[in-house]
Design a protein around this motif. Structure first.
Motif, PDB file in Angstrom:
ATOM      1  N   LEU A  68     -22.953 -40.907  13.122  1.00 13.64           N
ATOM      2  CA  LEU A  68     -21.938 -39.848  13.112  1.00 13.64           C
ATOM      3  C   LEU A  68     -22.147 -38.895  11.936  1.00 13.64           C
ATOM      4  CD1 LEU A  68     -18.782 -41.918  14.123  1.00 13.64           C
ATOM      5  CD2 LEU A  68     -20.150 -40.391  15.572  1.00 13.64           C
ATOM      6  N   MET A  71     -24.754 -36.480  12.674  1.00 11.57           N
ATOM      7  CA  MET A  71     -24.306 -35.496  13.667  1.00 11.57           C
ATOM      8  C   MET A  71     -23.294 -34.514  13.084  1.00 11.57           C
ATOM      9  SD  MET A  71     -24.046 -38.035  16.975  1.00 11.57           S
ATOM     10  CE  MET A  71     -23.155 -36.849  17.945  1.00 11.57           C
ATOM     11  N   GLY A  72     -23.021 -34.610  11.776  1.00 12.05           N
ATOM     12  CA  GLY A  72     -22.131 -33.651  11.136  1.00 12.05           C
ATOM     13  C   GLY A  72     -20.654 -33.949  11.285  1.00 12.05           C
ATOM     14  N   VAL A  73     -20.305 -35.192  11.639  1.00 18.85           N
ATOM     15  CA  VAL A  73     -18.897 -35.576  11.764  1.00 18.85           C
ATOM     16  C   VAL A  73     -18.339 -35.827  10.366  1.00 18.85           C
ATOM     17  CG1 VAL A  73     -17.299 -37.317  12.694  1.00 18.85           C
ATOM     18  CG2 VAL A  73     -19.264 -36.547  14.062  1.00 18.85           C
ATOM     19  N   ARG A  95     -15.375 -40.245  10.743  1.00 17.73           N
ATOM     20  CA  ARG A  95     -16.354 -41.345  10.804  1.00 17.73           C
ATOM     21  C   ARG A  95     -15.684 -42.674  10.509  1.00 17.73           C
ATOM     22  NH1 ARG A  95     -19.617 -37.857   7.380  1.00 17.73           N
ATOM     23  NH2 ARG A  95     -19.491 -39.436   5.748  1.00 17.73           N
ATOM     24  N   SER A 154     -17.481 -32.769  15.069  1.00 11.58           N
ATOM     25  CA  SER A 154     -18.713 -32.545  14.310  1.00 11.58           C
ATOM     26  C   SER A 154     -18.829 -31.075  13.920  1.00 11.58           C
ATOM     27  CB  SER A 154     -19.936 -32.960  15.136  1.00 11.58           C
ATOM     28  OG  SER A 154     -20.254 -31.980  16.088  1.00 11.58           O
ATOM     29  N   LYS A 155     -19.841 -30.779  13.111  1.00 10.98           N
ATOM     30  CA  LYS A 155     -20.107 -29.402  12.708  1.00 10.98           C
ATOM     31  C   LYS A 155     -20.855 -28.631  13.791  1.00 10.98           C
ATOM     32  CE  LYS A 155     -20.262 -30.539   7.817  1.00 10.98           C
ATOM     33  NZ  LYS A 155     -21.097 -30.630   6.611  1.00 10.98           N
ATOM     34  N   TRP A 163     -29.926 -29.542  15.884  1.00 13.09           N
ATOM     35  CA  TRP A 163     -29.159 -30.785  15.791  1.00 13.09           C
ATOM     36  C   TRP A 163     -29.853 -31.976  16.444  1.00 13.09           C
ATOM     37  CZ3 TRP A 163     -25.338 -31.658  12.539  1.00 13.09           C
ATOM     38  CH2 TRP A 163     -24.653 -30.568  12.010  1.00 13.09           C
TER      39      TRP A 163
END
Length: 167
Positions: free
Chosen positions: A52, A55-57, A62, A110-111, A138
């Motif tokens: 996570l 994945m930019g969360v 998270r 996420s981002k 990504w």
């Protein structure tokens, strides 16, 4: 090893239920062993946090994802595999059984922005594998689920790349 437990009564073996073992086109009269409702066994699972984070969360989401017990419901129709994940958010994937791509919004929290696409890359009576391509920059994610011999649980491997995977 990520383990999800389910009810053996709701699972039946269909032998080779998918055509050619890579992408499905139809199922035998019995459902594949992975069809059913599954609950995450945290005692036998690794944290999702590393994947996570990659994945930019954000940090709080998270931690919430790892604190909450996940429920995974897997069903099929003539043309689709449907996976409904209940955790800190509800996420539902409807993936064509013929191996073609399905486009959907990126996962919440996420981002990432925009759409990703997902397809079924392996399908047998005991295993399913999905491959997701995220927006440019990504990367991708491979999610593999294998039902145990007794049909009571399955292992799940989620990999972002060769060096980042959880089981």
């Amino acid at each position: 090893e990520a383990q999800l437990a389910g009810s053996a009564a709701s699972l039946t073996s269909a032998g080779d239920s998918c055509s050619n073992g890579t992408a499905a086109t139809s199922f035998a009269s019995q459902a594949p062993r992975w069809v059913g409702k599954w609950k995450l066994d945290k005692a036998r699972s690794e944290l999702y946090e590393p994947v996570l984070a990659d994945m930019g969360v954000n940090f709080l989401l998270r931690k919430a994802a790892d604190a909450k017990t996940s429920i995974l419901t897997i069903t099929t129709s003539d043309a689709l595999l449907t996976i409904h994940l209940r955790t800190w958010v509800d996420v539902e994937d409807r993936i064509p059984l013929d191996g073609s791509w399905s486009t959907k919004a990126v996962p919440p929290g996420s981002k990432m922005k925009g759409d990703c696409r997902v397809r079924l890359t392996r399908c047998t009576a005991n295993e399913i594998e999905m491959f997701t391509e995220f927006p440019e920059g990504w990367g991708s994610l491979r999610d593999t689920l294998v039902v145990s011999e007794d049909g009571e649980s399955f292992s799940r491997r989620v990999a972002r790349n060769e060096n980042l995977a959880i089981t």
